[in-house]
Write a protein that holds these residues in place. Structure first.
Motif, PDB file in Angstrom:
ATOM      1  N   LYS A 242       0.835  -1.205   0.000  1.00  0.00           N
ATOM      2  CA  LYS A 242       0.000   0.000   0.000  1.00  0.00           C
ATOM      3  C   LYS A 242       0.870   1.256   0.000  1.00  0.00           C
ATOM      4  O   LYS A 242       0.676   2.169  -0.809  1.00  0.00           O
ATOM      5  N   LYS A 243       1.873   1.248   0.867  1.00  0.00           N
ATOM      6  CA  LYS A 243       2.721   2.426   1.049  1.00  0.00           C
ATOM      7  C   LYS A 243       3.451   2.789  -0.250  1.00  0.00           C
ATOM      8  O   LYS A 243       3.464   3.956  -0.664  1.00  0.00           O
ATOM      9  N   VAL A 244       4.035   1.785  -0.894  1.00  0.00           N
ATOM     10  CA  VAL A 244       4.832   2.047  -2.099  1.00  0.00           C
ATOM     11  C   VAL A 244       3.925   2.499  -3.250  1.00  0.00           C
ATOM     12  O   VAL A 244       4.253   3.448  -3.980  1.00  0.00           O
ATOM     13  N   LEU A 245       2.759   1.851  -3.383  1.00  0.00           N
ATOM     14  CA  LEU A 245       1.840   2.275  -4.453  1.00  0.00           C
ATOM     15  C   LEU A 245       1.386   3.715  -4.225  1.00  0.00           C
ATOM     16  O   LEU A 245       1.274   4.508  -5.165  1.00  0.00           O
ATOM     17  N   MET A 246       1.135   4.060  -2.963  1.00  0.00           N
ATOM     18  CA  MET A 246       0.736   5.436  -2.646  1.00  0.00           C
ATOM     19  C   MET A 246       1.859   6.415  -2.992  1.00  0.00           C
ATOM     20  O   MET A 246       1.614   7.505  -3.522  1.00  0.00           O
ATOM     21  N   GLN A 247       3.076   6.019  -2.699  1.00  0.00           N
ATOM     22  CA  GLN A 247       4.213   6.899  -3.002  1.00  0.00           C
ATOM     23  C   GLN A 247       4.340   7.109  -4.507  1.00  0.00           C
ATOM     24  O   GLN A 247       4.611   8.218  -4.963  1.00  0.00           O
ATOM     25  N   PHE A 248       4.148   6.029  -5.265  1.00  0.00           N
ATOM     26  CA  PHE A 248       4.176   6.172  -6.726  1.00  0.00           C
ATOM     27  C   PHE A 248       3.087   7.146  -7.169  1.00  0.00           C
ATOM     28  O   PHE A 248       3.314   7.997  -8.024  1.00  0.00           O
ATOM     29  N   SER A 249       1.909   6.999  -6.537  1.00  0.00           N
ATOM     30  CA  SER A 249       0.776   7.836  -6.919  1.00  0.00           C
ATOM     31  C   SER A 249       1.011   9.306  -6.568  1.00  0.00           C
ATOM     32  O   SER A 249       0.671  10.202  -7.329  1.00  0.00           O
ATOM     33  N   ILE A 250       1.602   9.558  -5.420  1.00  0.00           N
ATOM     34  CA  ILE A 250       1.790  10.933  -4.947  1.00  0.00           C
ATOM     35  C   ILE A 250       3.041  11.580  -5.562  1.00  0.00           C
ATOM     36  O   ILE A 250       2.979  12.673  -6.122  1.00  0.00           O
ATOM     37  N   GLU A 251       4.143  10.842  -5.514  1.00  0.00           N
ATOM     38  CA  GLU A 251       5.421  11.463  -5.934  1.00  0.00           C
ATOM     39  C   GLU A 251       5.680  11.355  -7.434  1.00  0.00           C
ATOM     40  O   GLU A 251       6.498  12.082  -7.977  1.00  0.00           O
ATOM     41  N   LYS A 252       4.986  10.420  -8.065  1.00  0.00           N
ATOM     42  CA  LYS A 252       5.100  10.212  -9.519  1.00  0.00           C
ATOM     43  C   LYS A 252       6.555  10.245 -10.016  1.00  0.00           C
ATOM     44  O   LYS A 252       6.955  11.154 -10.755  1.00  0.00           O
ATOM     45  N   PRO A 253       7.339   9.300  -9.610  1.00  0.00           N
ATOM     46  CA  PRO A 253       8.744   9.286 -10.057  1.00  0.00           C
ATOM     47  C   PRO A 253       8.835   9.113 -11.578  1.00  0.00           C
ATOM     48  O   PRO A 253       8.006   8.415 -12.173  1.00  0.00           O
ATOM     49  N   GLU A 254       9.823   9.758 -12.144  1.00  0.00           N
ATOM     50  CA  GLU A 254       9.969   9.701 -13.608  1.00  0.00           C
ATOM     51  C   GLU A 254      10.912   8.544 -13.954  1.00  0.00           C
ATOM     52  O   GLU A 254      12.126   8.659 -13.788  1.00  0.00           O
ATOM     53  N   ILE A 255      10.322   7.416 -14.362  1.00  0.00           N
ATOM     54  CA  ILE A 255      11.148   6.239 -14.689  1.00  0.00           C
ATOM     55  C   ILE A 255      11.400   6.262 -16.196  1.00  0.00           C
ATOM     56  O   ILE A 255      10.474   6.062 -16.993  1.00  0.00           O
ATOM     57  N   LYS A 256      12.625   6.539 -16.564  1.00  0.00           N
ATOM     58  CA  LYS A 256      12.951   6.661 -17.993  1.00  0.00           C
ATOM     59  C   LYS A 256      12.924   5.299 -18.693  1.00  0.00           C
ATOM     60  O   LYS A 256      13.134   4.263 -18.059  1.00  0.00           O
ATOM     61  N   ASP A 257      12.688   5.328 -20.000  1.00  0.00           N
ATOM     62  CA  ASP A 257      12.543   4.087 -20.782  1.00  0.00           C
ATOM     63  C   ASP A 257      13.726   3.128 -20.618  1.00  0.00           C
ATOM     64  O   ASP A 257      13.545   1.916 -20.571  1.00  0.00           O
ATOM     65  N   PHE A 258      14.944   3.693 -20.518  1.00  0.00           N
ATOM     66  CA  PHE A 258      16.118   2.808 -20.505  1.00  0.00           C
ATOM     67  C   PHE A 258      16.237   1.976 -19.214  1.00  0.00           C
ATOM     68  O   PHE A 258      17.019   1.032 -19.162  1.00  0.00           O
TER      69      PHE A 258
END
Lengths: 216, 347
Positions: A97-113
Motif C-alpha cells: 500500500k505504502k509504495v503504491l501510494m508513493q508512486f501515486s503521490i510522488e510520480k517518479p519519472e522512470i525513464k525508458d532505458f
C-alpha cells in the motif's frame, strides 16, 4: 461453546485466508507497478483502491487470528512464533500500500532505458515474498519442507539486490537524466521495490527458527 | 487414633510421591500451558486413586514377600526411613525413587528383626530396576519413530498436531496416573497391609477390603501431594528435564506409563500365563527412572546427540545409595523405637 476441534479448524481457515490475502496483495502490487511503468497512469490511479481494500481485509483477519490464538489457548507453545510470523508478514501488505501510494503521490519519472530493469526488480523482489508465503504455508502443513522455501527466498532476495545495484549504477552514470534530484528519486524507488525481498528474507529467518523449534 | 499416627509416615511417603513422581506425568503439559495445572491435578488425583485401590495388590504381594512387616510401629519406621531417604536423595538431585528406598527400609527391618530376606524376590526386584529404564528407553524409541513417521508423512496441520498432542497428553497422563497408583501404592502403604488397622468399607455397590481402604488413604495422600506441591516440581520438570517438544514429551510419558503399567498389571500377567508365555514380575518400579530412560531413548532415536549420559550414572548411583541409606536409617530408627520409645517393632 465450540469444541477444541472447531476452534482449531476456524483458526486454520483464518490463517489460510490471511495468506491468500497476502498473495492477492502481491499480485495487485505487481499489476499496478507494471501499469505505472508502462505509462497507463489513469488505469493505475483508478484501481488504487484495490490495495486499500485488501490491506483492510488483512488487518481484520489478523485481529481475529490474534484473538483466537490467545483466547482459545490454541498452540500455547508455538503461538508466539505463529503470531510473530503473521504480524511480520503484515508488513509486506503494508509495504504494498505504502509504495503504491508513493508512486501515486510522488510520480517518479522512470525513464525508458530502466523500465525493464524496474519490472525485473519488481518481479524478483515479489518472487521472494511469494516464496516466503509458500514457506509459511508449509510451516503449518509440512514443516520439514520449510527450509526449501527459505532458500528460495534468499535466492530471489540476492537477485533483487543485484538488480537494485544495476539500476543505481545505470541511473547515476547516465546522461539521460541531468537532474541529481531525479536520480536520487529513482534510487529511492528502486530501494523501495527491493525492500520487499529484504523484508521477506528477515521474516524467513524468523520462520526458519520457528520451524526448528517445532521439529519433533 | 494411634493407628492413624503410625500410618502418618506412609501418608508422608504418599505425599512426596504425589509431589515428585506425579509431576513427571504432566510436567511438560502444564509448563507449556497445554493443560491447566488444576485440570492436571484433578486427573492425576482421580486416576492415581483408582489405580491404587483397584490395581495395587500385585506389587504389594511382591514387597510383602520381600519382608512381612507385621507390627504397626515397625511399619511406621520402615515408611519413615523410606520417606527420609527420598528427601535426602532429592537434596542431592538424584532421580529419586520411593521404590528403592522402601526396599532398603524393608531389608533394614528384616535385619533388625532377624528375618531372612528372600533373595530370589530381592534379585527379581533388582532386575526390574535395571530393566525398567532400559525397557522405557526401548518403548520411547519405537513410539518416537512412529510419531516422527506420522508427522513427516501425513501432512497434518500444525494446529491439529497440537490439538492431538494436547488430548494425548491428557489421556496418557491419566493412564500414567493410573499406572503410578497401581505400581507405586505398594511403596506407600504396602508395609501396613499386614498390620490390619482399618476395617473394610462399603461405598454404594463397591465393597473395599481393608487393604483397599488403606490404599484409598494412600491415594488421597498422593493427591494431597499433587495439589500442594507438584506445581513447583512440574515447572522444574518442564524447564529442566524436558527440553524437548510436546510430541516427544508425550512419547516420554507414554513410554514410562506403559512400563509402570506392565510391572503392575495382574490382568496382563494372567493373559501371559494363559498364552503360556513368561510373565512379567509385578514389582514397584521407579517412575522417575522410567522417565529418564525414556528421555535417553528419545535422544538415541534422534541419533544419540544431546543424550545426558551423566543421568545414567546418577540412576546407577541411586540403585546403590538409596536402598543403602534407607536400610541404615530404618535399622537405626527401629533400634530407637524399640529401646527408647518402647514400641514393639516386630512380632
Amino acid at each position: 461453546m465450540k469444541s477444541i476441534f472447531g476452534k482449531s479448524k476456524e483458526l486454520e481457515k483464518n490463517i489460510e485466508e490471511y495468506l491468500d490475502i497476502v498473495e492477492e496483495a502481491l499480485l495487485i502490487f505487481e499489476r499496478d507497478i507494471n501499469r505505472y511503468l508502462e505509462g497507463q497512469y489513469d488505469l493505475f490511479e483508478e484501481n488504487l483502491d484495490d490495495i486499500l481494500t485488501v490491506e483492510n481485509n488483512a488487518d481484520d483477519i489478523l485481529k481475529e487470528i490474534k484473538y483466537k490464538l490467545y483466547t482459545y489457548m490454541l498452540i500455547p507453545e508455538a503461538r508466539g512464533d505463529v503470531l510473530n510470523i503473521i504480524e511480520s508478514l503484515d508488513n509486506e501488505v503494508d509495504l504494498c500500500k505504502k509504495v503504491l501510494m508513493q508512486f501515486s503521490i510522488e510520480k517518479p519519472e522512470i525513464k525508458d532505458f530502466i523500465v525493464s530493469d524496474f519490472k525485473e526488480l519488481t518481479k524478483q523482489s515479489l518472487k521472494s515474498a511469494e516464496q516466503l508465503v509458500r514457506g509459511i504455508r508449509t510451516y503449518f502443513e509440512e514443516i520439514s519442507m520449510v527450509n526449501e522455501y527459505v532458500n528460495k527466498v534468499h535466492f530471489y532476495e540476492h537477485e533483487a539486490d543485484k538488480l537494485e545495484e544495476r539500476i543505481k549504477r545505470k541511473v547515476f552514470s547516465t546522461d539521460h537524466i541531468n537532474d541529481l534530484c531525479k536520480k536520487v528519486h529513482i534510487r529511492h524507488f528502486s530501494e523501495k521495490l527491493a525492500y520487499f525481498s529484504d523484508l521477506a528474507e528477515e521474516i524467513s529467518e524468523i520462520l526458519s527458527v520457528a520451524s526448528i523449534k517445532r521439529s519433533i | 487414633m494411634t493407628s492413624f499416627l503410625f500410618i502418618s509416615s506412609g501418608l508422608f511417603l504418599g505425599w512426596s510421591l504425589g509431589a515428585n513422581d506425579a509431576a513427571n506425568l504432566f510436567g511438560t503439559a502444564v509448563s507449556t500451558k497445554m493443560v491447566k495445572f488444576s485440570t492436571a491435578a484433578v486427573i492425576i488425583s482421580i486416576f492415581v486413586t483408582i489405580g491404587a485401590v483397584f490395581g495395587g495388590t500385585g506389587t504389594t504381594e511382591t514387597l510383602g514377600a520381600l519382608g512381612s512387616v507385621n507390627a504397626l510401629a515397625g511399619a511406621f519406621v520402615v515408611a519413615l526411613a523410606a520417606g527420609v531417604t527420598v528427601y535426602l536423595m532429592t537434596c542431592y538431585e538424584l532421580p529419586v525413587s520411593t521404590t528403592q528406598s522402601i526396599v532398603g527400609a524393608i531389608i533394614g527391618w528384616n535385619l533388625f528383626s532377624g528375618r531372612p530376606t528372600q533373595l530370589d524376590v530381592l534379585y527379581k526386584i533388582l532386575g526390574t530396576w535395571v530393566f525398567s529404564p532400559i525397557l522405557s528407553a526401548l518403548f520411547a524409541i519405537v513410539f518416537f519413530k512412529i510419531a516422527e513417521y506420522i508427522v513427516k508423512n501425513c501432512r497434518i496441520h500444525l494446529f491439529k498436531i497440537d490439538m492431538f498432542t494436547r488430548i494425548g497428553l491428557i489421556l496418557v497422563g491419566a493412564f500414567g496416573a493410573y499406572s503410578l497408583g497401581a505400581n507405586n501404592i505398594a511403596n506407600v502403604m504396602g508395609v501396613f497391609t499386614k498390620t490390619s488397622i482399618l476395617a473394610s468399607l462399603q461405598i454404594g455397590f463397591i465393597t473395599l477390603s481393608n487393604t483397599q481402604v488403606l490404599f484409598l488413604l494412600g491415594g488421597l495422600a498422593i493427591s494431597v501431594g499433587v495439589f500442594t506441591y507438584s506445581k513447583r516440581v512440574m515447572s522444574t520438570v518442564g524447564r529442566n528435564i524436558f527440553k524437548i517438544s510436546p510430541v516427544a514429551s508425550l512419547v516420554v510419558v507414554l513410554s514410562s506409563s506403559v512400563v509402570l503399567f506392565i510391572f503392575a498389571s495382574e490382568g496382563l500377567e494372567s493373559i501371559l500365563l494363559n498364552l503360556g508365555l513368561p510373565t512379567i514380575p509385578l514389582v514397584p518400579v521407579s517412575g522417575s527412572q522410567a522417565v529418564v530412560g525414556a528421555v535417553i531413548g528419545i535422544g538415541l532415536a534422534k541419533g544419540g546427540r544431546n543424550v545426558n549420559y551423566k543421568l545414567l550414572g546418577k540412576i546407577g548411583l541411586g540403585w546403590v545409595l538409596t536402598p543403602l541409606f534407607a536400610l541404615i536409617i530404618s535399622y537405626i530408627v527401629l533400634f530407637f523405637m524399640q529401646n527408647v520409645f518402647m514400641q514393639q517393632v516386630y512380632f
